[in-house]
Every structure is written in structure tokens, then in C-alpha cells.
Design an enzyme around this catalytic site. Structure first.
Site, mmCIF file in Angstrom:
data_model
loop_
_atom_site.group_PDB
_atom_site.id
_atom_site.type_symbol
_atom_site.label_atom_id
_atom_site.label_comp_id
_atom_site.label_asym_id
_atom_site.label_seq_id
_atom_site.Cartn_x
_atom_site.Cartn_y
_atom_site.Cartn_z
ATOM 1 N N ARG A 7 -42.442 13.537 -4.357
ATOM 2 C CA ARG A 7 -41.196 12.746 -4.291
ATOM 3 C C ARG A 7 -41.410 11.573 -3.316
ATOM 4 O O ARG A 7 -40.475 11.129 -2.650
ATOM 5 C CB ARG A 7 -39.993 13.596 -3.854
ATOM 6 C CG ARG A 7 -39.849 14.908 -4.628
ATOM 7 C CD ARG A 7 -38.664 15.741 -4.185
ATOM 8 N NE ARG A 7 -38.755 17.111 -4.676
ATOM 9 C CZ ARG A 7 -37.935 18.091 -4.377
ATOM 10 N NH1 ARG A 7 -36.892 17.855 -3.598
ATOM 11 N NH2 ARG A 7 -38.104 19.306 -4.846
ATOM 12 N N GLU A 33 -45.699 11.551 -6.925
ATOM 13 C CA GLU A 33 -45.031 12.437 -7.891
ATOM 14 C C GLU A 33 -43.552 12.117 -7.854
ATOM 15 O O GLU A 33 -43.010 11.835 -6.777
ATOM 16 C CB GLU A 33 -45.266 13.900 -7.478
ATOM 17 C CG GLU A 33 -44.721 14.950 -8.431
ATOM 18 C CD GLU A 33 -43.307 15.438 -8.162
ATOM 19 O OE1 GLU A 33 -42.793 16.227 -8.958
ATOM 20 O OE2 GLU A 33 -42.679 15.020 -7.144
ATOM 21 N N ASP A 35 -39.475 12.781 -10.057
ATOM 22 C CA ASP A 35 -38.688 13.575 -11.014
ATOM 23 C C ASP A 35 -37.812 12.650 -11.849
ATOM 24 O O ASP A 35 -37.135 11.778 -11.301
ATOM 25 C CB ASP A 35 -37.807 14.558 -10.240
ATOM 26 C CG ASP A 35 -38.626 15.417 -9.306
ATOM 27 O OD1 ASP A 35 -39.382 16.259 -9.800
ATOM 28 O OD2 ASP A 35 -38.533 15.214 -8.065
ATOM 29 N N HIS A 48 -34.302 14.197 -8.370
ATOM 30 C CA HIS A 48 -34.723 15.589 -8.601
ATOM 31 C C HIS A 48 -33.621 16.459 -9.209
ATOM 32 O O HIS A 48 -33.824 17.113 -10.228
ATOM 33 C CB HIS A 48 -35.181 16.213 -7.282
ATOM 34 C CG HIS A 48 -35.661 17.620 -7.427
ATOM 35 N ND1 HIS A 48 -34.804 18.700 -7.369
ATOM 36 C CD2 HIS A 48 -36.890 18.127 -7.663
ATOM 37 C CE1 HIS A 48 -35.504 19.813 -7.554
ATOM 38 N NE2 HIS A 48 -36.770 19.495 -7.728
ATOM 39 N N GLU A 98 -42.585 13.812 -13.567
ATOM 40 C CA GLU A 98 -42.103 15.142 -13.958
ATOM 41 C C GLU A 98 -40.848 15.029 -14.807
ATOM 42 O O GLU A 98 -39.821 14.486 -14.378
ATOM 43 C CB GLU A 98 -41.814 16.028 -12.734
ATOM 44 C CG GLU A 98 -41.352 17.396 -13.220
ATOM 45 C CD GLU A 98 -41.097 18.436 -12.151
ATOM 46 O OE1 GLU A 98 -41.460 18.230 -10.971
ATOM 47 O OE2 GLU A 98 -40.506 19.473 -12.520
ATOM 48 N N ASP A 211 -45.524 16.695 0.765
ATOM 49 C CA ASP A 211 -44.432 15.891 1.342
ATOM 50 C C ASP A 211 -44.943 15.126 2.561
ATOM 51 O O ASP A 211 -44.281 14.227 3.063
ATOM 52 C CB ASP A 211 -43.302 16.808 1.854
ATOM 53 C CG ASP A 211 -42.660 17.648 0.766
ATOM 54 O OD1 ASP A 211 -42.614 17.202 -0.388
ATOM 55 O OD2 ASP A 211 -42.198 18.770 1.088
HETATM 56 O O1 G3P Z 1 -45.052 18.774 -8.979
HETATM 57 C C1 G3P Z 1 -44.501 20.015 -8.978
HETATM 58 C C2 G3P Z 1 -43.247 20.122 -8.190
HETATM 59 O O2 G3P Z 1 -42.702 18.870 -7.950
HETATM 60 C C3 G3P Z 1 -42.280 21.002 -8.904
HETATM 61 O O3 G3P Z 1 -41.186 21.370 -8.126
HETATM 62 O O4 G3P Z 1 -38.809 21.343 -7.628
HETATM 63 O O5 G3P Z 1 -40.306 19.829 -6.405
HETATM 64 O O6 G3P Z 1 -39.764 19.372 -8.770
HETATM 65 P P1 G3P Z 1 -39.966 20.426 -7.727
HETATM 66 CA CA CA Z 2 -41.105 17.464 -8.998
#
Ligand code: G3P
Ligand code: CA
Length: 231
Positions: A7, A33, A35, A48, A98, A211
Site C-alpha cells: 500500500r 502494491e 488495492d 483497500h 490487487e 509496510d
Molecule cells: O499483497 C498481499 C496483501 O496485500 C493482501 O492483504 O489485506 O493487505 O490486501 P491485504
Molecule cells: Ca493488498
């Protein structure tokens, strides 16, 4: 071993914002990364949760808000970005996108193609049907995220996945070897602790999702003399 900002550098900046992604790159990450979700008017935004409640000063579901409404929100001094804004403003070597929803795979792949970034993007998800769809509409690299057993190796092979993203605590020597034997690009998440990072290096993973990008540098100081590892 590469570093992917989870993130963005989300331990230090508001998660999933341009500021967080740029900070991760400034701190030495090769990738970021993020979402993805879809607004009521069909725009792809980077957030997210299903709702804006935790990360902004607003309330409500992303899917029930227009982009105009989303853009009025404040996320600790930042705005929720569009995917297109991240792809144009953040200079990363790798983007892990993601998919948190389904039904918008084609729009996402199209945006990536429009930026000519297909070779730098890995589409990742817990939803493997969604990844299958990504492939059908022209996405090239996909990665399976997982946090429980059984390990989805057969599914990954049948989908010709590029990457495997296990929760770090699922990795052990046997599983890591199995992943490497099948030539997957292995990137465990979320590695925020140097002792876990050392363990992941021992398993010869290709990178970690974190992170805290600065743990990559701390690693050097844990080793003595000729034990120093090159990252
Ligand atoms: O990249 C995998 C991870 O980001 C999955 O969990 O909840 O942080 O989206 P989350
Ligand atoms: Ca993620």
C-alpha cells in the site's frame, strides 16, 4: 531480493496514496502494491477497504459513491487516487495491482495497456477466477495471494501464474523449494520485521512486500564481517 511497498510505504504515509507510493520508491523499493476498487460510476480507484470509513474523513461504500464524491474525501492530507493517476505519477519497476472485487478485470487491463505498462504489472488476487479473467482479457502476469493451506500450486500451474504471494508465515523450506522448483516469482507478505526478512532470505524468495521499506537496510547491520548479505 526486491522490495515492494505494501500500500506504499504505509507505515510512514497514508496507505494507498500517491505520497505513500512515491515514498516507497524514495526509500529504495523497486515496486509498489495497491488495492483496487470500483466507484458507482465505474472508475478504478486505489483503496483497500470496501468502505471509505477507516482511511478517510468520510463514510460509505466505494461502490455506492461517484468519483466526484470520492475525490472530496481527505485521507490524512491526501486524496484517494485513481489507478490512472498512480500509473502516470509513480515511477516503479513493478506494480502489484490487487483486485479486491470482480467484474472490472477488463477495465483494469485496459488502463494498464493504455499506459503501456503491461510488462511491469502483476495482477494479483485472492480471487483466482478473477485472475483467470485477467488472463482472458489480455493481462500477462498474474500472482495468486494465499494465507491458508492447501497451497494453490495446482491452480497456479493451470493458470500459468507468474507469481505466488504467500502470507510469510505459510512459508517453510519445503514449500519455498516447491515454489522455486516450479519457477514462480515468490513474494511473501507482509514482512515488517528484520528477523522475518532474514528468514525469507534464507528461503531464497525473490522479494518481500513490506509496510516498512527501511527494514531492507537494517538487515545489513544485523550481520557481522563476511556474513554481510548483499541485497
Ligand atoms: O499483497 C498481499 C496483501 O496485500 C493482501 O492483504 O489485506 O493487505 O490486501 P491485504
Ligand atoms: Ca493488498
Amino acid at each position: 531480493m526486491i522490495c515492494i511497498g505494501h500500500r506504499g510505504a504505509s507505515a510512514y504515509e497514508p496507505e494507498n496514496t500517491i505520497r505513500a507510493f512515491k515514498r516507497a520508491i524514495d526509500m529504495g523499493c523497486q515496486g509498489v502494491e495497491m488495492d483496487l476498487r470500483r466507484t458507482k460510476d465505474g472508475k478504478i480507484v486505489v483503496i483497500h477497504d470496501e468502505t471509505v470509513d477507516r482511511t478517510t474523513n468520510g463514510k460509505g461504500k466505494v461502490s455506492e459513491m461517484t468519483l466526484e464524491e470520492i475525490k472530496k474525501l481527505d485521507s490524512h492530507g491526501e486524496k484517494i487516487p485513481l489507478l490512472s493517476e498512480v500509473l502516470s505519477e509513480v515511477k516503479a519497476e513493478i506494480f502489484l495491482l490487487e483486485l479486491k472485487e470482480s467484474g472490472y478485470e477488463e477495465s483494469i487491463v485496459k488502463e494498464v495497456k493504455d499506459f503501456n505498462l503491461l510488462d511491469k504489472v502483476v495482477f494479483v488476487s485472492f480471487n483466482y477466477d478473477s485472475l483467470k479473467k485477467v488472463k482472458e482479457v489480455g493481462g500477462e502476469k498474474i500472482g495468486l495471494i494465499y494465507e491458508t493451506q492447501p497451497y494453490p500450486i495446482q491452480v497456479a500451474k493451470s493458470l500459468k501464474a507468474y507469481a505466488m504471494l504467500p502470507s510469510y508465515n505459510l512459508l517453510n523450506r519445503i514449500h519455498a523449494n516447491e515454489l522455486k522448483k516450479n519457477k514462480f516469482f515468490v513474494i511473501p507478505w507482509v514482512v515488517n520485521d528484520v528477523s522475518i526478512l532474514e528468514k525469507m532470505m534464507y528461503f531464497k524468495v525473490d522479494g518481500v512486500i513490506t509496510d516498512k521499506p527501511d527494514i531492507m537496510k537494517q538487515l545489513k547491520y544485523l550481520r557481522k564481517g563476511n556474513e554481510t548479505l548483499t541485497i
